[in-house]
Design a protein around this motif. Structure first.
Motif, PDB file in Angstrom:
ATOM      1  N   PRO A 324       0.791  -1.227   0.000  1.00 13.05           N
ATOM      2  CA  PRO A 324       0.000   0.000   0.000  1.00 13.05           C
ATOM      3  C   PRO A 324       0.823   1.277   0.000  1.00 13.05           C
ATOM      4  N   ARG A 325       2.137   1.133   0.034  1.00 14.93           N
ATOM      5  CA  ARG A 325       2.960   2.344   0.084  1.00 14.93           C
ATOM      6  C   ARG A 325       3.484   2.731  -1.281  1.00 14.93           C
ATOM      7  N   THR A 326       3.727   1.751  -2.156  1.00 18.67           N
ATOM      8  CA  THR A 326       4.405   2.025  -3.413  1.00 18.67           C
ATOM      9  C   THR A 326       3.396   2.059  -4.551  1.00 18.67           C
ATOM     10  N   PRO A 327       3.321   3.153  -5.285  1.00 21.30           N
ATOM     11  CA  PRO A 327       2.285   3.301  -6.319  1.00 21.30           C
ATOM     12  C   PRO A 327       2.529   2.396  -7.531  1.00 21.30           C
ATOM     13  N   PRO A 328       1.463   2.152  -8.315  1.00 20.31           N
ATOM     14  CA  PRO A 328       1.591   1.265  -9.466  1.00 20.31           C
ATOM     15  C   PRO A 328       2.080   1.977 -10.724  1.00 20.31           C
ATOM     16  N   VAL A 329       3.014   1.330 -11.414  1.00 15.97           N
ATOM     17  CA  VAL A 329       3.407   1.760 -12.760  1.00 15.97           C
ATOM     18  C   VAL A 329       2.985   0.636 -13.698  1.00 15.97           C
ATOM     19  N   PHE A 330       2.024   0.937 -14.570  1.00 10.73           N
ATOM     20  CA  PHE A 330       1.541  -0.070 -15.516  1.00 10.73           C
ATOM     21  C   PHE A 330       2.506  -0.138 -16.700  1.00 10.73           C
ATOM     22  N   LEU A 331       3.057  -1.321 -16.958  1.00 12.12           N
ATOM     23  CA  LEU A 331       3.861  -1.553 -18.154  1.00 12.12           C
ATOM     24  C   LEU A 331       2.976  -2.334 -19.122  1.00 12.12           C
ATOM     25  N   LEU A 332       2.624  -1.705 -20.220  1.00 11.22           N
ATOM     26  CA  LEU A 332       1.659  -2.311 -21.143  1.00 11.22           C
ATOM     27  C   LEU A 332       2.333  -2.653 -22.459  1.00 11.22           C
ATOM     28  N   ASP A 333       2.197  -3.913 -22.875  1.00 11.43           N
ATOM     29  CA  ASP A 333       2.527  -4.239 -24.261  1.00 11.43           C
ATOM     30  C   ASP A 333       1.583  -3.403 -25.136  1.00 11.43           C
ATOM     31  N   PRO A 334       2.027  -2.964 -26.320  1.00 13.19           N
ATOM     32  CA  PRO A 334       1.130  -2.157 -27.157  1.00 13.19           C
ATOM     33  C   PRO A 334      -0.228  -2.822 -27.402  1.00 13.19           C
ATOM     34  N   LEU A 335      -0.252  -4.156 -27.508  1.00 11.40           N
ATOM     35  CA  LEU A 335      -1.544  -4.847 -27.676  1.00 11.40           C
ATOM     36  C   LEU A 335      -2.419  -4.666 -26.437  1.00 11.40           C
ATOM     37  N   ALA A 336      -1.792  -4.720 -25.262  1.00  6.49           N
ATOM     38  CA  ALA A 336      -2.546  -4.548 -24.015  1.00  6.49           C
ATOM     39  C   ALA A 336      -3.064  -3.110 -23.905  1.00  6.49           C
ATOM     40  N   GLN A 401      -9.076   5.020  -1.301  1.00  9.57           N
ATOM     41  CA  GLN A 401      -8.050   4.920  -2.343  1.00  9.57           C
ATOM     42  C   GLN A 401      -6.696   4.620  -1.706  1.00  9.57           C
ATOM     43  N   MET A 402      -5.941   3.779  -2.382  1.00 11.88           N
ATOM     44  CA  MET A 402      -4.654   3.330  -1.827  1.00 11.88           C
ATOM     45  C   MET A 402      -3.501   4.256  -2.203  1.00 11.88           C
ATOM     46  N   PHE A 403      -3.661   4.988  -3.308  1.00 17.76           N
ATOM     47  CA  PHE A 403      -2.521   5.731  -3.844  1.00 17.76           C
ATOM     48  C   PHE A 403      -2.919   7.170  -4.148  1.00 17.76           C
ATOM     49  N   LEU A 404      -1.974   7.942  -4.623  1.00 22.83           N
ATOM     50  CA  LEU A 404      -2.233   9.302  -5.096  1.00 22.83           C
ATOM     51  C   LEU A 404      -2.162   9.299  -6.626  1.00 22.83           C
ATOM     52  N   ARG A 405      -3.096  10.002  -7.265  1.00 25.89           N
ATOM     53  CA  ARG A 405      -3.180   9.972  -8.726  1.00 25.89           C
ATOM     54  C   ARG A 405      -1.878  10.405  -9.385  1.00 25.89           C
ATOM     55  N   LYS A 406      -1.227  11.398  -8.796  1.00 32.28           N
ATOM     56  CA  LYS A 406       0.001  11.917  -9.402  1.00 32.28           C
ATOM     57  C   LYS A 406       1.130  10.884  -9.417  1.00 32.28           C
ATOM     58  N   ASP A 407       1.005   9.849  -8.585  1.00 35.47           N
ATOM     59  CA  ASP A 407       2.065   8.840  -8.472  1.00 35.47           C
ATOM     60  C   ASP A 407       1.823   7.611  -9.351  1.00 35.47           C
ATOM     61  N   ILE A 408       0.688   7.569 -10.044  1.00 35.20           N
ATOM     62  CA  ILE A 408       0.342   6.410 -10.878  1.00 35.20           C
ATOM     63  C   ILE A 408       0.804   6.692 -12.317  1.00 35.20           C
ATOM     64  N   HIS A 409       1.461   5.726 -12.932  1.00 34.07           N
ATOM     65  CA  HIS A 409       2.019   5.955 -14.273  1.00 34.07           C
ATOM     66  C   HIS A 409       1.760   4.780 -15.200  1.00 34.07           C
ATOM     67  N   VAL A 410       1.877   5.086 -16.505  1.00 34.14           N
ATOM     68  CA  VAL A 410       1.702   4.074 -17.552  1.00 34.14           C
ATOM     69  C   VAL A 410       2.856   4.217 -18.540  1.00 34.14           C
TER      70      VAL A 410
END
Lengths: 438, 97
Positions: A324-336, A401-410
């Motif tokens: 719950p401390r570390t925000p998510p970074v989504f790594l997306l294949d271009p198809l995903a 909410q678990m995270f802050l919007r500014k800390d979420i990345h793609v």
């Protein structure tokens, strides 16, 4: 320990014994080698009051003297004249390590803990001079400052010092601007945290193709020379330029992290991305080249595609599985990435991030009970920092909410062999210009 | 005879270390106020409570006050230090790492 020196309050610090070397060396580097420190057994976390009382009634495992006697004497036993004296002393780093055979120098570098325990390319004068041709900057220019943890002192380094580490990693001169940019960020790839953190380095802009980085099939795997050696150089320079990364002294990661051999180092697949590149989202122009540094890389989740009926549930399940401390970074294949657009209707990366922010939730009482929330989030909430203070007021069963919007990345990466996607638990610290170091 | 090579040193440059004088110690703890400072890391407070109980039981002439730093342990807490300087005689900080 500013309270003792700056505020004149006699103080004793209590630590668990596993930290004895690191706390002593930190005290010494901060000019207080005689700071009074007392040790109890490891761990404190999870122990009952009676077990902790036994610690207090027991003996200091470092000195084998009673803990409370150590504490009382730490506050009352006068310092000797030498302990009270001020003063200062210089420490230096010679330019040359040594002269010897290839085999002897490989052993020396390994025994000095200047390597990642794998063979390195020895940084001879000639090799370093060739590496320096990869930048217009002068060898003696200061690049930045780095340290393994907030409690330690910053060390300083020059362009030549970065080049030495780049040679050791097997990098080519044309990679040096990316390596210098990572070094200039000041973000260490060798943090000493007990949590065993590692880093992720994402390269954007024209430099990716100029030096042949991989952003497609197998980009995160060991199949590309630039990706591999830039990442390795970033890790070697971090441990050496910050003053070391030695288990028990300057590294306390309990389990360690395999990502720390070379970070998660890759180029973003800008050409196949449906959205703007990461560095553009963070203030750069598309024609700029930059490297973005993230720390964490402990939690990793992954999935395949997005099913029509329950895709939202599947994404939420993975998000709740992160710490719950570390925000998510989504790594997306271009198809995903295209599946997220098709299923979620996200017209922009920001829309997807907003959806993630709204849907990464768990019951308040569950969130606040995480030890990591207790250590790192709860204190900020109790002293009024928003939005945590408001979230702390939520009813126990209210999903917060678990995270802050500014800390979420793609970030988009991959070779489109299947619409896989991954979530790295990682914090973005800095996007550093590569062009300044060409 | 293997070729002899000269290799450059990969370490950065450490800062100068300035020795800092620590605060003089107390003659006695009797009648003194000791702050027990929770640095808010991994159940520190629970250990400090047991230290507080030990003083209550074994050295009742010592007054102890349990307090917390004002944020997470990675941040400095000058408000806490000011309060202790104004109202206390000594401090025990735990559990550090």
């Amino acid at each position: 320990m500013r309270i003792d020196h700056d505020y004149g309050v006699p103080t004793v610090a209590v630590h668990t014994s596993v930290f004895k070397w690191v706390v002593r060396s930190v005290a010494g580097a901060n000019g207080m080698p005689h700071m009074r420190q007392v040790f109890v057994p490891q761990p404190v976390i999870g122990k009952t009051p009676s077990e902790l009382r036994a610690y207090v009634e027991g003996r200091d495992p470092v000195t084998d003297r009673p803990v409370m006697q150590e504490i009382v004497e730490g506050l009352t036993r006068p310092f000797g004249e030498d302990e009270l004296a001020g003063g200062e002393f210089e420490r230096t780093t010679p330019r040359v390590a040594d002269t010897g055979s290839e085999d002897d120098l490989q052993v020396l570098f390994r025994e000095k803990r200047w390597t990642d325990q794998l063979p390195i390319v020895l940084p001879t004068e000639e090799r370093v001079a060739a590496m320096l041709k990869g930048t217009h900057r002068k060898a003696g220019e200061i690049v930045g400052h780095m340290r393994p943890t907030d409690f330690r002192e910053y060390w300083e380094y020059t362009v030549e010092k970065v080049a030495v580490n780049a040679v050791m990693a097997g990098a080519r001169p044309e990679y040096l601007p990316v390596i210098l940019a990572a070094a200039a960020s000041g973000v260490s790839a060798r943090g000493s945290s007990t949590s065993s953190m590692a880093t992720m380095a994402v390269v954007n802009g024209p430099i990716r193709n100029e030096i042949g980085m991989n952003c497609g099939l197998g980009a995160l795997a060991p199949y590309n020379h630039a990706n591999a050696t830039i990442g390795r150089a970033y890790n070697l320079l971090s441990q050496n330029l910050q003053g070391g990364s030695e288990p028990g002294h300057t590294y306390m990661g309990s389990m360690g992290n395999a990502y720390a051999y070379g970070s998660v180092t890759f180029a973003e697949n800008e050409e196949r991305s449906p959205w703007e590149p990461f560095h553009v989202t963070h203030g750069c122009k598309p024609t700029d080249s930059a490297v973005s540094l993230f720390t964490g890389c402990r939690a990793t989740a992954f999935s395949l595609g997005l099913r029509e009926k329950h895709w939202r549930d599947h994404v939420q399940n993975l998000l709740r599985g992160l710490d719950p401390r570390t925000p998510p970074v989504f790594l997306l294949d271009p198809l995903a990435a295209r599946m997220f657009i098709d299923r979620g209707g996200f017209k922009s990366k920001q829309e997807m991030i907003a959806w993630i922010d709204d849907n990464a939730r768990m019951p308040a009482e569950v969130f606040w009970d995480y030890q990591l929330a207790q250590n790192y989030v709860y204190p900020r909430a109790t002293f009024g920092e928003e939005p945590w203070a408001t979230r702390l007021k939520a009813a126990p069963d209210e999903p917060i909410q678990m995270f802050l919007r500014k800390d979420i990345h793609v970030v988009i990466v991959g070779g489109e062999t299947n619409p896989y996607w991954r979530i790295m638990g990682a914090t973005h610290h800095k996007t550093s210009s590569v062009d300044e170091w060409r | 005879m293997p070729e002899r090579i000269t290799a450059l040193n990969p370490m950065g440059y450490p800062p100068k270390v300035e020795r800092r004088a620590l605060a003089p110690r107390l003659d006695t703890l009797d009648g003194k106020t000791i702050y027990l400072v929770d640095c808010r890391f991994d159940d520190s407070e629970l250990l400090l409570k047991e230290i507080q109980h030990w003083f209550r039981d074994r050295m009742p002439g010592v007054k102890t006050i349990l307090t917390r730093i004002s944020s997470v342990y990675t941040k400095d807490s000058p408000e806490t230090w000011e309060e202790i300087k104004a109202n206390g005689d000594a401090a025990i900080i735990g559990v550090g790492h």
